[in-house]
Scaffold this motif. Sequence first.
Motif, PDB file in Angstrom:
ATOM      1  N   ARG A 186      17.698  38.386  27.570  1.00  0.00           N
ATOM      2  CA  ARG A 186      16.790  37.253  27.316  1.00  0.00           C
ATOM      3  C   ARG A 186      15.637  37.696  26.419  1.00  0.00           C
ATOM      4  O   ARG A 186      15.245  36.985  25.498  1.00  0.00           O
ATOM      5  CB  ARG A 186      16.248  36.705  28.635  1.00  0.00           C
ATOM      6  CG  ARG A 186      17.189  35.774  29.332  1.00  0.00           C
ATOM      7  CD  ARG A 186      16.479  35.078  30.504  1.00  0.00           C
ATOM      8  NE  ARG A 186      17.445  34.427  31.329  1.00  0.00           N
ATOM      9  CZ  ARG A 186      17.937  34.920  32.478  1.00  0.00           C
ATOM     10  NH1 ARG A 186      17.517  36.079  32.942  1.00  0.00           N
ATOM     11  NH2 ARG A 186      18.840  34.250  33.162  1.00  0.00           N
ATOM     12  N   ARG A 187      15.059  38.866  26.702  1.00  0.00           N
ATOM     13  CA  ARG A 187      13.953  39.368  25.872  1.00  0.00           C
ATOM     14  C   ARG A 187      14.403  39.611  24.431  1.00  0.00           C
ATOM     15  O   ARG A 187      13.595  39.559  23.513  1.00  0.00           O
ATOM     16  CB  ARG A 187      13.370  40.644  26.476  1.00  0.00           C
ATOM     17  CG  ARG A 187      12.567  40.391  27.740  1.00  0.00           C
ATOM     18  CD  ARG A 187      11.823  41.622  28.224  1.00  0.00           C
ATOM     19  NE  ARG A 187      12.679  42.739  28.585  1.00  0.00           N
ATOM     20  CZ  ARG A 187      13.318  42.886  29.748  1.00  0.00           C
ATOM     21  NH1 ARG A 187      13.207  41.958  30.683  1.00  0.00           N
ATOM     22  NH2 ARG A 187      14.064  43.938  29.982  1.00  0.00           N
ATOM     23  N   CYS A 188      15.691  39.868  24.243  1.00  0.00           N
ATOM     24  CA  CYS A 188      16.239  40.071  22.892  1.00  0.00           C
ATOM     25  C   CYS A 188      16.615  38.754  22.228  1.00  0.00           C
ATOM     26  O   CYS A 188      17.081  38.751  21.095  1.00  0.00           O
ATOM     27  CB  CYS A 188      17.460  40.985  22.965  1.00  0.00           C
ATOM     28  SG  CYS A 188      17.056  42.688  23.421  1.00  0.00           S
ATOM     29  N   GLY A 189      16.450  37.641  22.950  1.00  0.00           N
ATOM     30  CA  GLY A 189      16.709  36.336  22.360  1.00  0.00           C
ATOM     31  C   GLY A 189      17.958  35.632  22.851  1.00  0.00           C
ATOM     32  O   GLY A 189      18.258  34.525  22.410  1.00  0.00           O
ATOM     33  N   ALA A 190      18.724  36.235  23.752  1.00  0.00           N
ATOM     34  CA  ALA A 190      19.950  35.603  24.251  1.00  0.00           C
ATOM     35  C   ALA A 190      19.618  34.465  25.208  1.00  0.00           C
ATOM     36  O   ALA A 190      18.579  34.477  25.875  1.00  0.00           O
ATOM     37  CB  ALA A 190      20.829  36.636  24.953  1.00  0.00           C
ATOM     38  N   ARG A 191      20.501  33.509  25.257  1.00  0.00           N
ATOM     39  CA  ARG A 191      20.361  32.355  26.140  1.00  0.00           C
ATOM     40  C   ARG A 191      21.597  32.239  27.022  1.00  0.00           C
ATOM     41  O   ARG A 191      22.710  32.491  26.560  1.00  0.00           O
ATOM     42  CB  ARG A 191      20.216  31.055  25.329  1.00  0.00           C
ATOM     43  CG  ARG A 191      19.008  31.042  24.425  1.00  0.00           C
ATOM     44  CD  ARG A 191      17.723  30.913  25.243  1.00  0.00           C
ATOM     45  NE  ARG A 191      16.554  31.041  24.397  1.00  0.00           N
ATOM     46  CZ  ARG A 191      15.722  32.079  24.432  1.00  0.00           C
ATOM     47  NH1 ARG A 191      15.930  33.069  25.249  1.00  0.00           N
ATOM     48  NH2 ARG A 191      14.670  32.123  23.655  1.00  0.00           N
ATOM     49  N   VAL A 192      21.385  31.850  28.274  1.00  0.00           N
ATOM     50  CA  VAL A 192      22.505  31.626  29.189  1.00  0.00           C
ATOM     51  C   VAL A 192      23.204  30.339  28.772  1.00  0.00           C
ATOM     52  O   VAL A 192      22.562  29.301  28.582  1.00  0.00           O
ATOM     53  CB  VAL A 192      22.022  31.525  30.653  1.00  0.00           C
ATOM     54  CG1 VAL A 192      23.171  31.162  31.585  1.00  0.00           C
ATOM     55  CG2 VAL A 192      21.382  32.843  31.095  1.00  0.00           C
ATOM     56  N   VAL A 193      24.529  30.415  28.616  1.00  0.00           N
ATOM     57  CA  VAL A 193      25.314  29.238  28.222  1.00  0.00           C
ATOM     58  C   VAL A 193      26.351  28.877  29.288  1.00  0.00           C
ATOM     59  O   VAL A 193      27.092  27.918  29.121  1.00  0.00           O
ATOM     60  CB  VAL A 193      26.011  29.454  26.855  1.00  0.00           C
ATOM     61  CG1 VAL A 193      24.965  29.588  25.746  1.00  0.00           C
ATOM     62  CG2 VAL A 193      26.938  30.653  26.882  1.00  0.00           C
ATOM     63  N   GLY A 194      26.397  29.631  30.361  1.00  0.00           N
ATOM     64  CA  GLY A 194      27.343  29.364  31.436  1.00  0.00           C
ATOM     65  C   GLY A 194      27.388  30.518  32.411  1.00  0.00           C
ATOM     66  O   GLY A 194      26.593  31.459  32.321  1.00  0.00           O
ATOM     67  N   TRP A 195      28.319  30.445  33.328  1.00  0.00           N
ATOM     68  CA  TRP A 195      28.458  31.468  34.371  1.00  0.00           C
ATOM     69  C   TRP A 195      29.927  31.792  34.566  1.00  0.00           C
ATOM     70  O   TRP A 195      30.786  30.929  34.421  1.00  0.00           O
ATOM     71  CB  TRP A 195      27.860  30.971  35.683  1.00  0.00           C
ATOM     72  CG  TRP A 195      26.398  30.717  35.561  1.00  0.00           C
ATOM     73  CD1 TRP A 195      25.791  29.543  35.170  1.00  0.00           C
ATOM     74  CD2 TRP A 195      25.352  31.645  35.775  1.00  0.00           C
ATOM     75  NE1 TRP A 195      24.436  29.699  35.128  1.00  0.00           N
ATOM     76  CE2 TRP A 195      24.129  30.983  35.509  1.00  0.00           C
ATOM     77  CE3 TRP A 195      25.318  32.976  36.178  1.00  0.00           C
ATOM     78  CZ2 TRP A 195      22.898  31.606  35.626  1.00  0.00           C
ATOM     79  CZ3 TRP A 195      24.086  33.598  36.303  1.00  0.00           C
ATOM     80  CH2 TRP A 195      22.897  32.923  36.025  1.00  0.00           C
ATOM     81  N   SER A 196      30.207  33.050  34.897  1.00  0.00           N
ATOM     82  CA  SER A 196      31.564  33.507  35.199  1.00  0.00           C
ATOM     83  C   SER A 196      31.576  34.118  36.589  1.00  0.00           C
ATOM     84  O   SER A 196      30.567  34.691  37.021  1.00  0.00           O
ATOM     85  CB  SER A 196      32.018  34.584  34.210  1.00  0.00           C
ATOM     86  OG  SER A 196      32.041  34.089  32.908  1.00  0.00           O
ATOM     87  N   ARG A 197      32.700  34.029  37.245  1.00  0.00           N
ATOM     88  CA  ARG A 197      32.855  34.730  38.522  1.00  0.00           C
ATOM     89  C   ARG A 197      32.922  36.217  38.264  1.00  0.00           C
ATOM     90  O   ARG A 197      33.574  36.672  37.332  1.00  0.00           O
ATOM     91  CB  ARG A 197      34.150  34.312  39.206  1.00  0.00           C
ATOM     92  CG  ARG A 197      34.059  33.042  39.937  1.00  0.00           C
ATOM     93  CD  ARG A 197      35.284  32.907  40.802  1.00  0.00           C
ATOM     94  NE  ARG A 197      35.603  31.504  40.930  1.00  0.00           N
ATOM     95  CZ  ARG A 197      36.694  31.041  41.423  1.00  0.00           C
ATOM     96  NH1 ARG A 197      37.635  31.872  41.830  1.00  0.00           N
ATOM     97  NH2 ARG A 197      36.896  29.756  41.514  1.00  0.00           N
ATOM     98  N   SER A 198      32.277  36.959  39.108  1.00  0.00           N
ATOM     99  CA  SER A 198      32.334  38.413  39.013  1.00  0.00           C
ATOM    100  C   SER A 198      33.695  38.904  39.495  1.00  0.00           C
ATOM    101  O   SER A 198      34.236  38.362  40.459  1.00  0.00           O
ATOM    102  CB  SER A 198      31.233  39.019  39.877  1.00  0.00           C
ATOM    103  OG  SER A 198      31.415  40.411  39.997  1.00  0.00           O
ATOM    104  N   PRO A 199      34.240  39.929  38.858  1.00  0.00           N
ATOM    105  CA  PRO A 199      35.511  40.482  39.326  1.00  0.00           C
ATOM    106  C   PRO A 199      35.370  41.354  40.580  1.00  0.00           C
ATOM    107  O   PRO A 199      36.345  41.914  41.054  1.00  0.00           O
ATOM    108  CB  PRO A 199      36.002  41.307  38.132  1.00  0.00           C
ATOM    109  CG  PRO A 199      34.776  41.640  37.370  1.00  0.00           C
ATOM    110  CD  PRO A 199      33.802  40.517  37.602  1.00  0.00           C
ATOM    111  N   TRP A 200      34.168  41.444  41.132  1.00  0.00           N
ATOM    112  CA  TRP A 200      33.919  42.263  42.321  1.00  0.00           C
ATOM    113  C   TRP A 200      34.327  41.479  43.568  1.00  0.00           C
ATOM    114  O   TRP A 200      33.696  40.475  43.908  1.00  0.00           O
ATOM    115  CB  TRP A 200      32.458  42.671  42.376  1.00  0.00           C
ATOM    116  CG  TRP A 200      31.975  43.273  43.657  1.00  0.00           C
ATOM    117  CD1 TRP A 200      30.906  42.839  44.388  1.00  0.00           C
ATOM    118  CD2 TRP A 200      32.490  44.401  44.350  1.00  0.00           C
ATOM    119  NE1 TRP A 200      30.737  43.623  45.491  1.00  0.00           N
ATOM    120  CE2 TRP A 200      31.698  44.598  45.500  1.00  0.00           C
ATOM    121  CE3 TRP A 200      33.567  45.263  44.129  1.00  0.00           C
ATOM    122  CZ2 TRP A 200      31.926  45.613  46.418  1.00  0.00           C
ATOM    123  CZ3 TRP A 200      33.790  46.271  45.038  1.00  0.00           C
ATOM    124  CH2 TRP A 200      32.985  46.453  46.160  1.00  0.00           C
TER     125      TRP A 200
END
Length: 133
Positions: free
Chosen positions: A101-115
């Motif tokens: 986020r500090r580098c300028g990225a924006r959240v566009v969705g969510w994925s399930r973790s493979p854990w």
Amino acid sequence: MLRSKAHWGYSPAFLAHFAPGLVVRPAVLAHGDCVVAARGRHLYGYAMRRRARLADLFVAPEAMGRGVGGALLARLRRHARAAGQRTLTLEADPFAAGFYRRCGARVVGWSRSPWPGEPGRRLPRMRLATGRR
């Protein structure tokens, strides 16, 4: 890569589950744009882009907070921009999302973790502009 992941306090079971995927084989490097931060024989960071996707970005714990990750990401952004890509996409470790986020990225969705140890764990899918061409 494993030391970088361990820095966040993940359990030994979590780290053991992901350890095989935290090995970069030469064949994988042949299909991506890879950059490293090193001094002498000591590797401080590694990042790889595959087309318009940031595949990996890991920084050694002793180098965190010193600009290594930002420098690696900036280099890959320049490479992506030179290749005509306007954005990079990535799935972030939840602990690294603030960095992106500090580098300028924006959240566009969510994925399930493979854990499998935490079925409700989600990873932010993010998009980062490469800058003007």
